[in-house]
Design an enzyme around this catalytic site. Sequence first.
Site, PDB file in Angstrom:
ATOM      1  N   SER A 115       4.825  -4.627   1.203  1.00 43.12           N
ATOM      2  CA  SER A 115       4.529  -5.613   0.158  1.00 43.12           C
ATOM      3  C   SER A 115       5.286  -5.382  -1.141  1.00 43.12           C
ATOM      4  O   SER A 115       5.385  -6.289  -1.965  1.00 43.12           O
ATOM      5  CB  SER A 115       3.021  -5.637  -0.137  1.00 43.12           C
ATOM      6  OG  SER A 115       2.604  -4.434  -0.761  1.00 43.12           O
ATOM      7  N   LYS A 124       0.584  -2.545  -6.381  1.00 49.67           N
ATOM      8  CA  LYS A 124       1.173  -3.832  -6.749  1.00 49.67           C
ATOM      9  C   LYS A 124       1.713  -3.729  -8.173  1.00 49.67           C
ATOM     10  O   LYS A 124       1.524  -2.739  -8.868  1.00 49.67           O
ATOM     11  CB  LYS A 124       0.135  -4.959  -6.691  1.00 49.67           C
ATOM     12  CG  LYS A 124      -0.630  -5.099  -5.375  1.00 49.67           C
ATOM     13  CD  LYS A 124       0.217  -5.632  -4.248  1.00 49.67           C
ATOM     14  CE  LYS A 124      -0.614  -5.804  -2.971  1.00 49.67           C
ATOM     15  NZ  LYS A 124       0.232  -6.130  -1.799  1.00 49.67           N
TER      16      LYS A 124
END
Length: 264
Positions: free
Chosen positions: A62, A135
């Site tokens: 990701s 993230k």
Amino acid sequence: MTDADPWAASAQESRQEDPRAERSGGFLAMLKETAIIVVSALVLSWIIKSFLVQAFFIPSASMQDTLEVGDRVMVSRLTPGPFDLRRGDIVVFKDPGGWLGPYVPPDRGPVGNAITSGLTFVGLLPQDTGEHLIKRVIGLPGDHVVCCDAEGRVTVNDVDLTETSYIAPGSVPSQDPFDTVVPEGMLFVMGDNRQNSQDSRYNTSKPGGGFVPVENVVGAAFATVWPFDRATWLSNPSEVFEYVPDADDASALGLVVRREEAAL
């Protein structure tokens, strides 16, 4: 005047001259010193992991190409804390609830599991990422985060972002539109591999509404340390967010603009 006790003198000489006693005493002293060094090192490692720096393992794609699967990153536990979170920071955080599927840690056997748990606890192995995610912070508390503008870019507080320095080559800022205001005490996060990241955009039905509580943040990643050929500093892309006003300033500016528009 009495003569010295010959038995006492003999016993004293025996103790002084017995090499076995000297070796035994030397071995015990060395063992004690080694134990003190090992325990001190473990305690110091635990303190560093708990309050300063912690290692984490990257389990997914990701955050490509910034971070690859299998990378080990170092995370500063001083952010948030003595240092404030900033837009653009790469953060490790505990799952707010339901972002991750069920996780079954690998079974290394009773001894292997115990050793792995112990070394992870003191910080000599990377933290198991079974309940953590990594993230990039896009929106801070109070920020108005929108996608997309006329040119397909994400905007924060009405300022468009040029994110080409970190999003994966070939990615677009977001394939799905969104328009949200980050609640107090929360963060809006996105992965750099935008078309392969289950981030704030796709967890709106989960606890927290897709936002990450600041209290869930473990720290900010500042370096990739493994593998060696990928070792690098993970600097904050401050130039991307340079002109983004604080949420309070943006709200005040919006109010002024609306008043001016109403007066026309």
